[in-house]
Motif scaffolding. Structure first.
Motif, PDB file in Angstrom:
ATOM      1  N   LEU A 265     -24.137  22.387  40.550  1.00 24.07           N
ATOM      2  CA  LEU A 265     -25.438  21.904  41.008  1.00 24.07           C
ATOM      3  C   LEU A 265     -25.384  20.398  41.265  1.00 24.07           C
ATOM      4  O   LEU A 265     -24.681  19.664  40.564  1.00 24.07           O
ATOM      5  N   GLU A 266     -26.138  19.962  42.259  1.00 23.13           N
ATOM      6  CA  GLU A 266     -26.170  18.546  42.629  1.00 23.13           C
ATOM      7  C   GLU A 266     -27.119  17.786  41.714  1.00 23.13           C
ATOM      8  O   GLU A 266     -28.315  18.091  41.659  1.00 23.13           O
ATOM      9  N   CYS A 267     -26.597  16.783  41.003  1.00 23.68           N
ATOM     10  CA  CYS A 267     -27.429  15.925  40.163  1.00 23.68           C
ATOM     11  C   CYS A 267     -28.212  14.986  41.075  1.00 23.68           C
ATOM     12  O   CYS A 267     -27.629  14.265  41.887  1.00 23.68           O
ATOM     13  N   ILE A 268     -29.533  15.009  40.950  1.00 24.73           N
ATOM     14  CA  ILE A 268     -30.361  14.153  41.810  1.00 24.73           C
ATOM     15  C   ILE A 268     -31.001  13.005  41.039  1.00 24.73           C
ATOM     16  O   ILE A 268     -31.496  12.059  41.645  1.00 24.73           O
ATOM     17  N   LEU A 269     -31.005  13.095  39.698  1.00 18.15           N
ATOM     18  CA  LEU A 269     -31.595  12.032  38.893  1.00 18.15           C
ATOM     19  C   LEU A 269     -31.090  12.160  37.467  1.00 18.15           C
ATOM     20  O   LEU A 269     -30.947  13.262  36.953  1.00 18.15           O
ATOM     21  N   ARG A 270     -30.843  11.011  36.863  1.00 17.47           N
ATOM     22  CA  ARG A 270     -30.441  10.970  35.462  1.00 17.47           C
ATOM     23  C   ARG A 270     -31.326   9.955  34.775  1.00 17.47           C
ATOM     24  O   ARG A 270     -31.434   8.818  35.227  1.00 17.47           O
TER      25      ARG A 270
ATOM     26  N   PHE B 292     -31.301  18.501  38.457  1.00 15.18           N
ATOM     27  CA  PHE B 292     -30.383  19.088  39.423  1.00 15.18           C
ATOM     28  C   PHE B 292     -31.150  19.791  40.536  1.00 15.18           C
ATOM     29  O   PHE B 292     -32.140  20.478  40.277  1.00 15.18           O
ATOM     30  N   ARG B 293     -30.682  19.632  41.765  1.00 15.40           N
ATOM     31  CA  ARG B 293     -31.226  20.360  42.908  1.00 15.40           C
ATOM     32  C   ARG B 293     -30.670  21.774  42.871  1.00 15.40           C
ATOM     33  O   ARG B 293     -29.476  21.980  42.657  1.00 15.40           O
ATOM     34  N   CYS B 294     -31.535  22.751  43.091  1.00 16.16           N
ATOM     35  CA  CYS B 294     -31.121  24.150  43.198  1.00 16.16           C
ATOM     36  C   CYS B 294     -31.972  24.786  44.280  1.00 16.16           C
ATOM     37  O   CYS B 294     -33.145  25.095  44.048  1.00 16.16           O
TER      38      CYS B 294
ATOM     39  N   ALA C  34     -24.874  18.393  31.195  1.00 20.79           N
ATOM     40  CA  ALA C  34     -24.683  17.802  32.523  1.00 20.79           C
ATOM     41  C   ALA C  34     -23.338  18.211  33.108  1.00 20.79           C
ATOM     42  O   ALA C  34     -23.246  18.535  34.296  1.00 20.79           O
ATOM     43  N   ARG C  35     -22.291  18.216  32.278  1.00 22.76           N
ATOM     44  CA  ARG C  35     -20.970  18.650  32.751  1.00 22.76           C
ATOM     45  C   ARG C  35     -20.995  20.134  33.142  1.00 22.76           C
ATOM     46  O   ARG C  35     -20.408  20.519  34.152  1.00 22.76           O
ATOM     47  N   PHE C  36     -21.660  20.950  32.360  1.00 27.55           N
ATOM     48  CA  PHE C  36     -21.714  22.387  32.625  1.00 27.55           C
ATOM     49  C   PHE C  36     -22.460  22.684  33.933  1.00 27.55           C
ATOM     50  O   PHE C  36     -21.936  23.349  34.816  1.00 27.55           O
ATOM     51  N   TYR C  37     -23.671  22.176  34.064  1.00 25.63           N
ATOM     52  CA  TYR C  37     -24.482  22.494  35.242  1.00 25.63           C
ATOM     53  C   TYR C  37     -23.960  21.793  36.500  1.00 25.63           C
ATOM     54  O   TYR C  37     -24.047  22.355  37.590  1.00 25.63           O
TER      55      TYR C  37
END
Length: 137
Positions: free
Chosen positions: A29-34, A42-44, A20-23
Motif C-alpha cells: 500500500l502507498e503511504c500518503i501520510l505519516r 495508506f491509500r487503498c 508500517a513495514r507490513f502494510y
C-alpha cells in the motif's frame, strides 16, 4: 439519505513501525501520510486505511486537532477486494514472506476468502466482491 462509500477505515496497532513495514512493504500500500510515531495513512483504491498506535492515541496532547477520542481493544478486521486469481497470488506472496494463512474457503454464495494476521494480530482478509453481491469484480 445514505453514505456513498467508506472513505477511511482504521486499525489499531501495537507497533507502528512493524505495521508500517507490513502494510507498505508486504501488502504494497502507498503511504500518503505519516504522523510521527502515532499514525500512518495508506491509500487503498479510492479509500484510506489508517493505522493508529493504540496506546499513543489514548494520550492525545492538548491543542491538537478536535478529533473525538476513539479506538478499539482487541484485534480488528479489514477485508481487501481481490478476484480469485489475485487471491491465489496473494497467498503465494504471503507464504513467501513467512506469513501464516489462518483460513481459506469458499462462502455458501461461492465467493472465495483468504485470512491472515498483521503483526498486531488484526484479522486481514482478501475476498471476492461477490461476497457481498456488489456486482463489481
Amino acid at each position: 439519505m445514505r453514505p456513498a462509500a467508506i472513505l477511511e477505515t482504521a486499525l489499531y496497532v501495537t507497533d507502528i513501525e512493524a505495521a508500517a513495514r507490513f502494510y507498505g512493504g508486504v501488502l504494497g500500500l502507498e503511504c500518503i501520510l505519516r504522523a510521527g510515531d502515532e499514525s500512518v495513512f495508506f491509500r487503498c483504491g479510492a479509500g484510506v486505511l489508517i493505522l493508529f498506535d493504540a496506546e499513543k492515541l489514548k494520550a492525545r496532547p492538548e491543542g491538537g486537532l478536535p478529533i473525538p477520542s476513539h479506538g478499539a481493544i482487541g484485534p480488528g478486521h479489514v477485508c481487501f477486494r481481490a478476484d480469485r486469481q489475485e487471491i491465489a497470488r496473494w497467498k503465494a506472496h504471503l507464504e513467501a514472506e513467512g506469513i501464516a494463512i489462518e483460513s481459506e474457503f469458499d462462502w455458501p454464495n461461492g465467493a472465495h476468502s483468504l485470512y491472515f494476521r498483521d503483526p498486531s494480530g488484526n484479522s486481514i482478509e482478501f475476498a471476492e466482491a461477490a461476497l457481498w453481491n456488489t456486482g463489481t469484480k
